[in-house]
Design an enzyme around this catalytic site. Sequence first.
Site, PDB file in Angstrom:
ATOM      1  N   GLU A 200     -12.994   5.163   6.332  1.00 35.30           N
ATOM      2  CA  GLU A 200     -12.330   4.395   7.385  1.00 35.30           C
ATOM      3  C   GLU A 200     -12.787   4.911   8.753  1.00 35.30           C
ATOM      4  OE1 GLU A 200      -7.726   2.967   8.139  1.00 35.30           O
ATOM      5  OE2 GLU A 200      -8.127   5.079   7.777  1.00 35.30           O
TER       6      GLU A 200
ATOM      7  N   LYS B 163      -3.379  10.360  19.141  1.00 33.35           N
ATOM      8  CA  LYS B 163      -3.692  10.567  17.724  1.00 33.35           C
ATOM      9  C   LYS B 163      -5.200  10.448  17.485  1.00 33.35           C
ATOM     10  CE  LYS B 163      -2.600  10.923  13.270  1.00 33.35           C
ATOM     11  NZ  LYS B 163      -2.025   9.790  12.513  1.00 33.35           N
TER      12      LYS B 163
ATOM     13  N   GLY C 246       0.839  -1.183   0.000  1.00 33.89           N
ATOM     14  CA  GLY C 246       0.000   0.000   0.000  1.00 33.89           C
ATOM     15  C   GLY C 246       0.876   1.235   0.000  1.00 33.89           C
ATOM     16  N   ALA C 247       1.648   1.387  -1.090  1.00 31.33           N
ATOM     17  CA  ALA C 247       2.625   2.482  -1.159  1.00 31.33           C
ATOM     18  C   ALA C 247       1.958   3.760  -1.654  1.00 31.33           C
ATOM     19  CB  ALA C 247       3.794   2.091  -2.068  1.00 31.33           C
TER      20      ALA C 247
END
Length: 323
Positions: free
Chosen positions: A285, A204, A7-8
């Site tokens: 997501e 986060k 998943g670059a």
Amino acid sequence: MKVAVLGAGAIGAYVGAALHRAGADVHLVARGPHLAAMRRDGVRVLSPRGNFTARAHATDDPGEIGPVDFVFLGLKANSYAACGPLIEPLLHGSTAVVAAQNGIPWWYFHRHGGPYDGLRIESVDPDGTVGAVLAPERAVGCVVYAATELEGPGVVRHLEGTRFSVGEPDRSVSTRCLAFSEAMQAGGLKCPVEPALRNDIWLKLLGNISFNPISALARATMRQMCRHGGTRQVIETMMRETLAVAEALGCEVGVSIERRLAGAEKVGDHRTSTLQDLERGKPLELDVLLAAVVELAEITGVEVPTLRTVHAISDLLALRSAA
């Protein structure tokens, strides 16, 4: 060190380029025009810290790569359960999977200790489908404090931040964490090994759980959300409820809500990843960001009415956008 970046995209390619610059044997897994550009021109990183190009091997076939020491997982968390055919050719007995995901990871309670040790969180690992593909024993946690975006195929714009905190689920300072940290630092990135990485996860998440769904619902940037009185109040309430869940699980964030909001406002007119996904017609997501915390609130007995409300509305948005 042999590393595959599965998943670059913006973050994955940025990390892969930094590791390649440090001398690691890096292999980037991507597809489409982005892959074609990386094959032709390498990964071009545009950064206020200095531009550079990394000509790492790029492919859409992990079978070309074979087993590696580390898989840096740059996929969205909602793709994990289906990534088995991609990740299996990259694994040997001791391959570590460094999962650079937002939100609550599937391994959260692996070797956690205490009454919740080994508990599976349904919203992030439905029916155990993620754990079946990504064994928790392989997981090295990673919390990303860097902002990047794909400016074009093969071109990564680094906006700010270079910190990638890593840590073991059992809180040990392992040889594999130290080795990965050293390689990342050699590539010009900050990569502290944090025994209490779960504190970083909640720090986060404090921003992601509030800004991401609200930005998608309101089609608003970070600055716009912070400067609108009503929205700011909703975000503050969501953050307070999130802190209560974190504290019930024994985690301390160590940053005030006001400081977190001030930092977000300084980012300016940045569109969150959830808003960008919505605009591009990609799946949202939100399960690992919002549904997971609502589930954890149920487990710990913490009242989170605002999180529940925003979850219900944003979940409908996610269903409608996927239709």
